[in-house]
Design an enzyme around this catalytic site. Structure first.
Site, PDB file in Angstrom:
ATOM      1  N   HIS A 308      43.962  46.337  39.372  1.00  0.00           N
ATOM      2  CA  HIS A 308      42.758  46.156  38.435  1.00  0.00           C
ATOM      3  C   HIS A 308      42.209  47.630  38.281  1.00  0.00           C
ATOM      4  CE1 HIS A 308      39.035  44.894  36.602  1.00  0.00           C
ATOM      5  NE2 HIS A 308      39.650  43.647  36.451  1.00  0.00           N
ATOM      6  N   ASP A 365      43.393  36.871  37.891  1.00  0.00           N
ATOM      7  CA  ASP A 365      44.862  36.150  37.276  1.00  0.00           C
ATOM      8  C   ASP A 365      45.531  35.569  38.435  1.00  0.00           C
ATOM      9  OD1 ASP A 365      44.402  38.611  34.832  1.00  0.00           O
ATOM     10  OD2 ASP A 365      44.122  36.464  34.448  1.00  0.00           O
TER      11      ASP A 365
HETATM   12  C1  SDX Z   1      42.558  41.308  33.776  1.00  0.00           C
HETATM   13  O1  SDX Z   1      39.596  45.162  32.917  1.00  0.00           O
HETATM   14  C2  SDX Z   1      39.191  43.980  33.097  1.00  0.00           C
HETATM   15  O2  SDX Z   1      38.285  43.830  33.699  1.00  0.00           O
HETATM   16  C3  SDX Z   1      40.472  42.817  33.256  1.00  0.00           C
HETATM   17  C4  SDX Z   1      39.958  41.450  33.597  1.00  0.00           C
HETATM   18  C5  SDX Z   1      39.059  41.111  32.803  1.00  0.00           C
HETATM   19  O3  SDX Z   1      38.261  39.968  33.300  1.00  0.00           O
HETATM   20  O4  SDX Z   1      38.725  41.475  31.613  1.00  0.00           O
HETATM   21  O5  SDX Z   1      39.626  41.723  35.179  1.00  0.00           O
HETATM   22  C6  SDX Z   1      41.221  40.800  33.451  1.00  0.00           C
HETATM   23  O6  SDX Z   1      43.193  42.008  32.812  1.00  0.00           O
HETATM   24  C7  SDX Z   1      43.042  41.491  35.201  1.00  0.00           C
HETATM   25  C8  SDX Z   1      44.314  42.225  35.322  1.00  0.00           C
HETATM   26  C9  SDX Z   1      45.632  41.579  34.986  1.00  0.00           C
HETATM   27  N1  SDX Z   1      46.740  42.441  34.691  1.00  0.00           N
HETATM   28  C10 SDX Z   1      47.694  41.980  35.951  1.00  0.00           C
HETATM   29  O7  SDX Z   1      47.466  41.486  36.702  1.00  0.00           O
HETATM   30  C11 SDX Z   1      48.812  43.127  35.537  1.00  0.00           C
HETATM   31  C12 SDX Z   1      49.507  43.489  36.997  1.00  0.00           C
HETATM   32  N2  SDX Z   1      48.423  44.927  37.224  1.00  0.00           N
HETATM   33  C13 SDX Z   1      48.716  45.941  36.667  1.00  0.00           C
HETATM   34  O8  SDX Z   1      49.565  45.949  35.400  1.00  0.00           O
HETATM   35  C14 SDX Z   1      47.739  47.019  36.817  1.00  0.00           C
HETATM   36  O9  SDX Z   1      47.075  47.079  37.840  1.00  0.00           O
HETATM   37  C15 SDX Z   1      46.459  46.918  35.744  1.00  0.00           C
HETATM   38  C16 SDX Z   1      47.003  46.900  34.224  1.00  0.00           C
HETATM   39  C17 SDX Z   1      45.746  45.724  36.012  1.00  0.00           C
HETATM   40  C18 SDX Z   1      45.684  48.081  35.959  1.00  0.00           C
HETATM   41  O10 SDX Z   1      46.292  49.085  35.577  1.00  0.00           O
HETATM   42  P1  SDX Z   1      45.934  50.625  35.765  1.00  0.00           P
HETATM   43  O11 SDX Z   1      44.329  50.608  35.772  1.00  0.00           O
HETATM   44  O12 SDX Z   1      46.202  51.534  34.541  1.00  0.00           O
HETATM   45  O13 SDX Z   1      46.639  51.140  36.946  1.00  0.00           O
HETATM   46  P2  SDX Z   1      47.840  51.885  37.090  1.00  0.00           P
HETATM   47  O14 SDX Z   1      48.903  51.040  36.337  1.00  0.00           O
HETATM   48  O15 SDX Z   1      47.736  53.361  36.873  1.00  0.00           O
HETATM   49  O16 SDX Z   1      48.382  51.753  38.549  1.00  0.00           O
HETATM   50  C19 SDX Z   1      48.153  52.595  39.700  1.00  0.00           C
HETATM   51  C20 SDX Z   1      49.213  52.598  40.654  1.00  0.00           C
HETATM   52  C21 SDX Z   1      50.400  53.056  39.902  1.00  0.00           C
HETATM   53  O17 SDX Z   1      51.182  53.427  41.014  1.00  0.00           O
HETATM   54  P3  SDX Z   1      51.523  55.270  40.966  1.00  0.00           P
HETATM   55  O18 SDX Z   1      51.739  55.626  39.436  1.00  0.00           O
HETATM   56  O19 SDX Z   1      49.912  55.716  41.308  1.00  0.00           O
HETATM   57  O20 SDX Z   1      52.609  55.493  42.115  1.00  0.00           O
HETATM   58  O21 SDX Z   1      49.323  51.423  41.019  1.00  0.00           O
HETATM   59  C22 SDX Z   1      50.678  50.889  40.881  1.00  0.00           C
HETATM   60  C23 SDX Z   1      51.225  51.749  39.570  1.00  0.00           C
HETATM   61  O22 SDX Z   1      52.536  51.752  39.419  1.00  0.00           O
HETATM   62  N3  SDX Z   1      50.462  49.395  40.308  1.00  0.00           N
HETATM   63  C24 SDX Z   1      51.251  48.349  40.537  1.00  0.00           C
HETATM   64  C25 SDX Z   1      50.639  47.350  40.257  1.00  0.00           C
HETATM   65  N4  SDX Z   1      49.573  47.595  39.466  1.00  0.00           N
HETATM   66  C26 SDX Z   1      49.306  48.787  39.689  1.00  0.00           C
HETATM   67  N5  SDX Z   1      52.310  48.314  41.335  1.00  0.00           N
HETATM   68  C27 SDX Z   1      52.886  47.117  41.569  1.00  0.00           C
HETATM   69  N6  SDX Z   1      52.258  45.862  41.072  1.00  0.00           N
HETATM   70  C28 SDX Z   1      51.156  46.005  40.376  1.00  0.00           C
HETATM   71  N7  SDX Z   1      50.663  44.855  39.864  1.00  0.00           N
END
Ligand code: SDX
Length: 429
Positions: A308, A365
């Site tokens: 998140h 989710d």
């Molecule tokens: C919602 O914003 C809100 O409030 C949203 C929400 C709401 O109520 O409105 O809470 C609802 O959208 C919840 C999120 C639902 N999405 C997912 O579950 C999809 C999976 N999650 C990721 O795509 C990610 O965690 C996000 C999109 C939620 C957040 O993305 P960020 O903040 O841009 O974080 P990032 O992608 O930069 O990740 C940081 C690191 C990265 O690794 P490094 O580059 O540091 O090595 O964490 C890793 C990412 O690769 N990472 C994950 C991961 N999520 C982040 N690795 C594996 N699996 C994951 N799910």
């Protein structure tokens, strides 16, 4: 504003900037004068460090896993409130009195039906039309049937009527999107049912066989909506604000919010979680192997429902939904193998340094999809239900922006393209 100042030093010059301190002591540096005074802008792709507004609606502390609406903790609301009462709170800033709640419920009931003319639009959609596309289109279509309500009023009937129409009709539109996709006729709402009971009725009742809803199911569905009611300046809420800042109508602004919510990284994640769990289950993938894939940047695999932008500890909504899944599965006497896989993935990830170091925890989710699946909601309707829940938050943010008389949102950029060059005729290219 606070009396503390921030300063920027650049190229031998220094600029002092005001700061603002929020209710919970968050500090924002006010850069509204930056470009005028220095010619410079800030750069923050993804807006991870940028505040777009001040807001009284929702407070999140990502480090502590805190979520409050108008000062009330989500755990308190989940334990004691209903979606209609929480929607009122999110919209108007206080818990309703008995009279206010009764009036609010009456207005929702008054606006629960759909204009017959909308039928032609539904008839025009192909059976496999994505429900989120139908929802966005039909919310915009409501504007065609309410041209006198295309205002930016924040008080009185100019605000309350479109608000109640959207909050109430979003159920019928969503249910009809589902029913038309399975070749079933529209099921009119029943005035004797609760907001959520009516939604389930419109989804699942048949002409000669009313849907019998288990109390645990209705409570869990209502709680699902409570938990999605608002969430500060997330992607879709920011979209509603951005579109609304041009003074576009409330109908159009929330229709745009539906579009942003649809993405698999945002509201679409609940459906992606089920697809992930189903893939693991049906293909006999070892959950440990899947977790390893999710850690591998080159695998293009993510642990959907994890991580998140704000929560760097447990999403408080995920905890509550996980409890509801156990309650509903027990009440319906269902064993869902996907739940066991989800719990196994959570346990593995919670003790894996990759996830721990990146503060990746289950978000709203991760368990919500299993709950919706148990209730019988088809996967392509999951994000539609997220939109129903989020509607009060979108409307409250849209209204707050107009109360603050927000300027049209128009971010700047740093241009990195070609410098000036003369046009070259075809023969010289
Ligand atoms: C919602 O914003 C809100 O409030 C949203 C929400 C709401 O109520 O409105 O809470 C609802 O959208 C919840 C999120 C639902 N999405 C997912 O579950 C999809 C999976 N999650 C990721 O795509 C990610 O965690 C996000 C999109 C939620 C957040 O993305 P960020 O903040 O841009 O974080 P990032 O992608 O930069 O990740 C940081 C690191 C990265 O690794 P490094 O580059 O540091 O090595 O964490 C890793 C990412 O690769 N990472 C994950 C991961 N999520 C982040 N690795 C594996 N699996 C994951 N799910």
């Amino acid at each position: 504003m606070s009396n503390k100042k921030a300063s920027i030093e650049f190229d031998g010059k220094s600029l002092e900037l005001d700061t603002i301190v929020g209710t919970e002591n968050e500090i924002g540096i006010d850069i509204t004068s930056l470009r005028a005074k220095t010619g410079m802008i800030t750069l923050d792709p993804g807006y991870g460090n940028t505040g777009s507004c001040t807001s009284d609606i929702t407070f999140i502390d990502g480090e502590k896993g805190i979520l409050r609406h108008r000062g009330y903790a989500i755990e308190d609301l989940a334990a004691n409130s209903t979606f209609v009462e929480t929607a009122f709170l999110v919209l108007y800033g206080h818990l309703p009195s008995e009279i206010e709640l009764a009036t609010f419920e009456e207005e929702l009931s008054e606006h629960s039906s759909l204009h017959y003319g909308l039928k032609h639009h539904f008839d025009g959609f192909p059976e496999n039309a994505p429900p989120m596309a139908v929802l966005s289109a039909m919310l915009n279509t409501l504007a065609c049937y309410n041209t006198e309500l295309l205002t930016t009023a924040t008080e009185g009937p100019g605000f309350t009527v479109p608000t109640m129409k959207i909050l109430s009709k979003v159920r019928a539109i969503s249910a009809w999107a589902y029913r038309s996709s399975v070749g079933k006729p529209f099921m009119p709402p029943r005035p004797d049912l609760s907001y959520t009971g009516n939604f389930l009725h419109m989804m699942f009742s048949d002409t000669f066989k009313p849907y019998e809803v288990l109390p645990e199911v209705e409570r869990a569905m209502d709680l699902f909506f409570v938990l999605h009611a608002d969430h500060e300046q997330n992607c879709s809420t920011s979209t509603v604000r951005l579109v609304g800042s041009s003074r576009a109508s409330l109908f159009t602004s929330v229709a745009a919010g539906v579009g942003a919510l649809w993405g698999p990284l945002h509201g679409g994640a609940n459906a992606e979680v089920i697809k992930m769990l189903t893939n693991i289950h049906e293909n006999g993938i070892d959950p440990k192997e899947y977790v390893e894939q999710a850690k591998d940047k080159n695998s293009n695999v993510k642990l959907m429902g994890f991580g998140h932008r704000v929560y760097k500890s447990f999403d408080p909504r995920a905890k509550i939904l996980k409890e509801q899944v156990d309650i509903v599965l027990k009440a319906m006497n269902i064993e869902d193998p996907l739940l066991d896989i989800a719990k196994e993935l959570e346990e593995m990830a919670r003790s894996d340094s990759y996830f721990v170091e990146r503060n990746l925890y289950p978000n709203v989710d991760f368990y919500s999809g299993i709950l919706l699946r148990a209730i019988g909601i088809p996967v392509d309707m999951f994000t539609v239900l997220f939109a129903i829940g989020r509607m009060p938050g979108w409307i409250a943010n849209w209204r707050e922006m107009h109360v603050q008389n927000m300027r049209i949102n128009r971010p700047r950029q740093v241009y990195t393209g070609a410098s000036l060059r003369p046009y070259t005729p075809m023969g010289e290219r």
